[in-house]
Design a protein around this motif. Structure first.
Motif, PDB file in Angstrom:
ATOM      1  N   THR A 485       0.832  -1.207   0.000  1.00 44.39           N
ATOM      2  CA  THR A 485       0.000   0.000   0.000  1.00 44.39           C
ATOM      3  C   THR A 485       0.865   1.254   0.000  1.00 44.39           C
ATOM      4  N   PRO A 486       0.937   1.984  -1.122  1.00 44.63           N
ATOM      5  CA  PRO A 486       1.692   3.238  -1.143  1.00 44.63           C
ATOM      6  C   PRO A 486       1.135   4.217  -0.104  1.00 44.63           C
ATOM      7  N   GLY A 487       2.027   4.901   0.590  1.00 49.71           N
ATOM      8  CA  GLY A 487       1.628   5.864   1.603  1.00 49.71           C
ATOM      9  C   GLY A 487       1.886   5.394   3.016  1.00 49.71           C
ATOM     10  N   LEU A 488       2.115   4.089   3.188  1.00 44.53           N
ATOM     11  CA  LEU A 488       2.435   3.537   4.502  1.00 44.53           C
ATOM     12  C   LEU A 488       3.931   3.237   4.586  1.00 44.53           C
ATOM     13  N   LYS A 489       4.485   3.389   5.770  1.00 39.38           N
ATOM     14  CA  LYS A 489       5.836   2.915   6.035  1.00 39.38           C
ATOM     15  C   LYS A 489       5.734   1.705   6.955  1.00 39.38           C
ATOM     16  N   VAL A 490       6.608   0.740   6.717  1.00 39.01           N
ATOM     17  CA  VAL A 490       6.556  -0.515   7.478  1.00 39.01           C
ATOM     18  C   VAL A 490       7.933  -0.780   8.071  1.00 39.01           C
ATOM     19  N   VAL A 491       8.002  -0.839   9.393  1.00 37.14           N
ATOM     20  CA  VAL A 491       9.253  -1.043  10.120  1.00 37.14           C
ATOM     21  C   VAL A 491       9.155  -2.360  10.891  1.00 37.14           C
ATOM     22  N   TYR A 492      10.258  -3.136  10.872  1.00 37.90           N
ATOM     23  CA  TYR A 492      10.214  -4.472  11.487  1.00 37.90           C
ATOM     24  C   TYR A 492      11.580  -4.789  12.097  1.00 37.90           C
ATOM     25  N   PRO A 493      11.889  -4.278  13.285  1.00 40.20           N
ATOM     26  CA  PRO A 493      13.203  -4.501  13.899  1.00 40.20           C
ATOM     27  C   PRO A 493      13.341  -5.895  14.492  1.00 40.20           C
ATOM     28  N   ALA A 494      14.598  -6.351  14.582  1.00 39.22           N
ATOM     29  CA  ALA A 494      14.880  -7.669  15.146  1.00 39.22           C
ATOM     30  C   ALA A 494      15.681  -7.592  16.436  1.00 39.22           C
ATOM     31  N   PHE A 495      16.185  -6.401  16.771  1.00 35.82           N
ATOM     32  CA  PHE A 495      17.058  -6.251  17.931  1.00 35.82           C
ATOM     33  C   PHE A 495      16.615  -5.066  18.785  1.00 35.82           C
ATOM     34  N   LYS A 500      14.427   0.502  19.590  1.00 35.95           N
ATOM     35  CA  LYS A 500      14.317   1.770  20.315  1.00 35.95           C
ATOM     36  C   LYS A 500      14.561   2.960  19.393  1.00 35.95           C
ATOM     37  N   GLY A 501      15.613   2.907  18.598  1.00 36.83           N
ATOM     38  CA  GLY A 501      15.926   4.033  17.720  1.00 36.83           C
ATOM     39  C   GLY A 501      14.936   4.206  16.591  1.00 36.83           C
ATOM     40  N   LEU A 502      14.464   3.104  16.018  1.00 34.91           N
ATOM     41  CA  LEU A 502      13.504   3.187  14.919  1.00 34.91           C
ATOM     42  C   LEU A 502      12.137   3.637  15.398  1.00 34.91           C
ATOM     43  N   LEU A 503      11.748   3.219  16.615  1.00 32.44           N
ATOM     44  CA  LEU A 503      10.468   3.673  17.149  1.00 32.44           C
ATOM     45  C   LEU A 503      10.490   5.187  17.363  1.00 32.44           C
ATOM     46  N   ALA A 504      11.593   5.713  17.850  1.00 35.03           N
ATOM     47  CA  ALA A 504      11.709   7.157  18.029  1.00 35.03           C
ATOM     48  C   ALA A 504      11.553   7.881  16.692  1.00 35.03           C
ATOM     49  N   THR A 505      12.193   7.359  15.661  1.00 32.18           N
ATOM     50  CA  THR A 505      12.090   7.980  14.338  1.00 32.18           C
ATOM     51  C   THR A 505      10.689   7.848  13.770  1.00 32.18           C
ATOM     52  N   PHE A 516       6.191  -3.241  13.431  1.00 33.23           N
ATOM     53  CA  PHE A 516       6.021  -4.646  13.791  1.00 33.23           C
ATOM     54  C   PHE A 516       7.002  -5.042  14.885  1.00 33.23           C
ATOM     55  N   GLU A 517       6.477  -5.758  15.883  1.00 31.97           N
ATOM     56  CA  GLU A 517       7.254  -6.203  17.036  1.00 31.97           C
ATOM     57  C   GLU A 517       7.007  -7.701  17.230  1.00 31.97           C
ATOM     58  N   HIS A 518       8.039  -8.514  17.046  1.00 32.21           N
ATOM     59  CA  HIS A 518       7.839  -9.962  17.117  1.00 32.21           C
ATOM     60  C   HIS A 518       7.731 -10.418  18.567  1.00 32.21           C
ATOM     61  N   LYS A 519       6.619 -11.023  18.891  1.00 32.39           N
ATOM     62  CA  LYS A 519       6.344 -11.416  20.278  1.00 32.39           C
ATOM     63  C   LYS A 519       7.354 -12.431  20.814  1.00 32.39           C
ATOM     64  N   ALA A 520       7.801 -13.345  19.948  1.00 33.95           N
ATOM     65  CA  ALA A 520       8.742 -14.363  20.403  1.00 33.95           C
ATOM     66  C   ALA A 520      10.114 -13.780  20.727  1.00 33.95           C
ATOM     67  N   LEU A 576      24.963 -11.054   5.643  1.00 34.24           N
ATOM     68  CA  LEU A 576      23.653 -11.217   6.292  1.00 34.24           C
ATOM     69  C   LEU A 576      23.029  -9.845   6.448  1.00 34.24           C
ATOM     70  N   ILE A 577      21.932  -9.598   5.729  1.00 38.80           N
ATOM     71  CA  ILE A 577      21.285  -8.292   5.707  1.00 38.80           C
ATOM     72  C   ILE A 577      19.996  -8.339   6.510  1.00 38.80           C
ATOM     73  N   ASP A 578      19.941  -7.516   7.537  1.00 39.35           N
ATOM     74  CA  ASP A 578      18.710  -7.310   8.313  1.00 39.35           C
ATOM     75  C   ASP A 578      18.011  -6.091   7.722  1.00 39.35           C
ATOM     76  N   LEU A 579      16.881  -6.314   7.089  1.00 39.10           N
ATOM     77  CA  LEU A 579      16.197  -5.215   6.384  1.00 39.10           C
ATOM     78  C   LEU A 579      15.770  -4.103   7.344  1.00 39.10           C
ATOM     79  N   ARG A 580      15.306  -4.455   8.512  1.00 45.28           N
ATOM     80  CA  ARG A 580      14.833  -3.511   9.539  1.00 45.28           C
ATOM     81  C   ARG A 580      13.603  -2.724   9.080  1.00 45.28           C
ATOM     82  N   THR A 581      13.635  -2.198   7.870  1.00 45.38           N
ATOM     83  CA  THR A 581      12.501  -1.470   7.290  1.00 45.38           C
ATOM     84  C   THR A 581      12.094  -2.151   5.992  1.00 45.38           C
ATOM     85  N   LEU A 582      10.824  -2.433   5.839  1.00 44.50           N
ATOM     86  CA  LEU A 582      10.328  -3.097   4.636  1.00 44.50           C
ATOM     87  C   LEU A 582       9.766  -2.114   3.622  1.00 44.50           C
TER      88      LEU A 582
END
Length: 668
Positions: A485-495, A500-505, A516-520, A576-582
């Motif tokens: 969906t154009p217009g949305l940003k999607v963030v998915y951190p693993a660490f 913390k830094g991406l949520l602030a941004t 996105f926050e992985h419950k496991a 090994l690339i962690d996308l962090r942002t999709l």
């Protein structure tokens, strides 16, 4: 317009406490949209405009509401509320340009009719999905409450729109929170061709107010003085005693749903009955009987308005048509955001992912005093994952708000907060529940800046993912629904550090962000994280390991599965690339790595078909084809819903088959 004479005046006009100048002003205010509509229907027949939704016969409602509210109070109209726009004195050439899809309109040719808003005139236009508008009004009213400015806002819908679930959710929220909103239902007899008898099974829609614990009134919508007087009284009291009020305006739609549909389904006697209750003609005759209006005055008013219409139409017609500009179109999808790096010191603490998110959220609340957190059980209880535990004690219940179970209304309310100058973070209790709020995310948050330059300063937190035995309704990782969906940003951190830094941004960013926050990972992953506030750029991947044998691309829990696998294969030297942002996606880092290694494998937790791995694979094939030494490989979950039992969940997830796929690709 030539004055028409009806046999009698069909309303008891009560002019108590309304002076003569106001009476004449209300007449002129109704006359203007009527004359514009008559002109538009001529232009429609001439093919000079493409569509028209007529409000003829309903002018008293629009004019009455707009005349009572102050110009700095928001109104959220529908497509039969031309009188709102004209009473707010929007220049006619801008309205005409809007309807012709030209640049002087409000949407740069990207939408038509009244599908626009304008902060200049404090109007928030509709979307075709109708229902979210009530929730947006809730958010605007909540912002007014937080500002303590004693403002009231008004929002419109038709009787057909009241059948939508969003309407019920928003009315309930407004009642629970005692928000100063005028909920205006124009009951005009038909939702397109469906009569009221097939829309609802109660005598009056106003009766529903009792169920919501809300004051409600039935108003004769064709009687301008009843509309004006009743609303003036209500609004004055609502400013002193804030509360929602449900208003049912009895009126009638004299034309088709839109002009092309006609009115063949409407009995002739019904049209004749309501034709005699025309709000403009009846009021005109009343003013003549009161000797406040004459044929000469009517002619003068009519000629002046027609001249204004013609002059503004000429200006709009002379305006050049919009030419497609690809760069402009792409740049306008998102509100401008210049990332500002906030650096940190080496004063760190070893914390879990869940702690990092909580700390990031808390520091953002301290930094932005206009930030509001909303969600189910987020206040005293601290949310089901305890991320906001203790927040009420520091920030108060006005800014940390428990919500009813109504995801759609709260997403819409978050949009309303943004419109009225606030930032909002909404917690989806589980990412799976976002389906109940899908409409306003996709059709309101994502499209508002592109449509009418309105930011959606909203972050939606999405606890997601499998591996915890939660079954089909609490385990999905559904990011692909939103990267499309154009217009949305999607963030998915693993660490924790990234989270913390991406949520602030994300909170700094005025665009809508799905976080996105992985419950496991919440309590299983620890890391040294700076104690103070800092930011990280959205749209930038992290290369966690480097090598020239193969490129591994993943995010979320997949990153940790990849690390575990590589630890068992010490001889494999991989990027090994962690996308962090999709979305936005860091294709530069991906392409550079693949061009170096010649091989790529993408690991995602989502099911394979239609997931983001498919798009990344296609991008690599398109941009790095000559560098590839093997086909791009995707590894993902199987094509079933997520099961509960441990053995079934393990079979579902791609973790255990990644190693074999990696080894096979290395050997290709």
């Amino acid at each position: 317009m030539k004055s028409q004479i009806v046999p009698k005046i069909h309303f008891d006009y009560d002019r108590t406490n309304i002076n003569s100048d106001t009476l004449v002003s209300l007449y002129r205010a109704m006359l203007k949209p009527r004359l514009i509509e008559e002109k538009m229907m001529i232009l429609l027949r001439q093919g000079k405009i493409s569509k028209w939704f007529s409000g003829i016969g309903q002018e008293a409602i629009s004019v009455g509401v707009a005349s009572v509210l102050n110009s700095n109070e928001y109104i959220l109209p529908m497509h039969r509320n031309l009188g709102v726009f004209t009473t707010r004195e929007i220049p006619l050439y801008r309205l005409f340009s809007q309807w012709q899809g030209k640049a002087n309109g409000f949407t740069n040719g990207r939408d038509r009719s009244f599908h626009f808003g304008t902060q200049e005139f404090n109007i928030v236009g509709m979307i075709s999905h109708l229902g979210p508008q009530f929730g947006v009004a809730d958010g605007i009213a909540l912002a007014n409450q937080l500002k303590k400015n004693d403002h009231v806002c008004a929002v419109f819908t038709g009787e057909g729109g009241t059948s939508e679930g969003d309407i019920h959710e928003a009315l309930n929220v407004a009642s629970v929170w005692q928000l100063p909103v005028l909920f205006c239902i124009e009951n005009n007899g038909y939702g397109l061709s469906t009569p009221t008898s097939e829309q609802y099974n109660c005598e009056h829609l106003a009766d529903r107010g009792k169920g919501y614990g809300m004051e409600s009134h039935i108003i004769e919508g064709n009687n301008i003085l009843e509309v004006y007087s009743k609303l003036k009284e209500l609004v004055s009291d609502m400013r002193k005693n804030p509360r929602p009020v449900l208003l049912e305006f009895k009126t009638f739609r004299m034309r088709g749903h839109e002009e092309a549909s006609g009115t063949k389904y409407v009995p002739t006697e019904l049209i004749d009955f309501w034709g005699e209750k025309d709000p403009l003609i009846n009021f005109e005759k009343y003013l003549i009987s009161e000797e406040l209006l004459s044929e000469e005055m009517i002619e003068a008013f009519t000629n002046a308005i027609k001249q204004e219409i013609d002059e503004n139409l000429e200006k709009a017609f002379e305006e050049p048509t919009i030419e497609a500009d690809l760069t402009k179109e792409l740049n306008d999808v998102y509100s401008s955001f210049k990332y500002q790096e906030v650096a940190h010191t080496n004063d760190v603490e070893n914390i879990r992912l869940i702690d990092a998110i909580s700390e990031g959220l808390k520091l953002s609340m301290r930094k932005h005093d206009n930030l509001v957190i909303m969600g189910q059980d987020v206040a005293e209880y601290g949310g089901v994952f305890k991320i906001t535990e203790g927040f009420v004690e520091e920030f108060g219940k006005e800014r940390v708000r428990n919500t009813p179970i109504c995801e759609s209304a709260i997403v819409s309310a978050a949009m309303g907060l943004s419109i009225n100058g606030f930032k909002a973070v909404m917690e989806m209790q589980f990412a799976d529940f976002v389906t109940s709020g899908f409409n306003p995310i996709i059709n309101y948050l994502a499209k508002s800046h592109y449509r009418w330059n309105q930011k959606a300063d909203v972050v939606i937190r999405m606890p997601c993912g499998a591996g915890v035995g939660a079954g089909p309704f609490h385990s999905q990782t559904n990011e692909a629904w939103f990267t499309h969906t154009p217009g949305l940003k999607v963030v998915y951190p693993a660490f924790p550090y990234d989270a913390k830094g991406l949520l602030a941004t994300a909170i700094e960013d005025p665009n809508p962000v799905l976080f996105f926050e992985h419950k496991a990972l919440y309590r299983s992953i620890r890391q040294d994280v700076p104690k103070e506030y800092y930011t990280l750029p959205i749209g930038k991947a992290a290369t966690l390991r480097e090598g020239d044998a193969i490129t591994i691309i993943s995010y979320g829990a997949g990153i940790h599965w990849a690390i575990e696998t590589l630890d068992t294969l010490p001889d494999v030297k991989a990027d090994l690339i962690d996308l962090r942002t999709l979305s936005p996606l860091d294709t530069e880092t991906i392409f550079a790595s693949v061009s170096k290694t010649g091989k790529a494998i993408i690991l995602q937790e989502d099911s394979l078909f239609g997931g983001i791995a498919s798009d990344i694979s296609a991008l690599i094939s398109e941009h790095c084809f000559e560098k590839l030494d093997a086909p791009v490989m995707r590894v993902a979950s199987i094509e079933t819903p997520i099961p509960f039992a441990a053995a079934l969940e393990s079979q579902y997830l791609p973790k255990n088959k990644f190693k074999e796929a990696l080894i096979n690709l290395l050997a290709y």
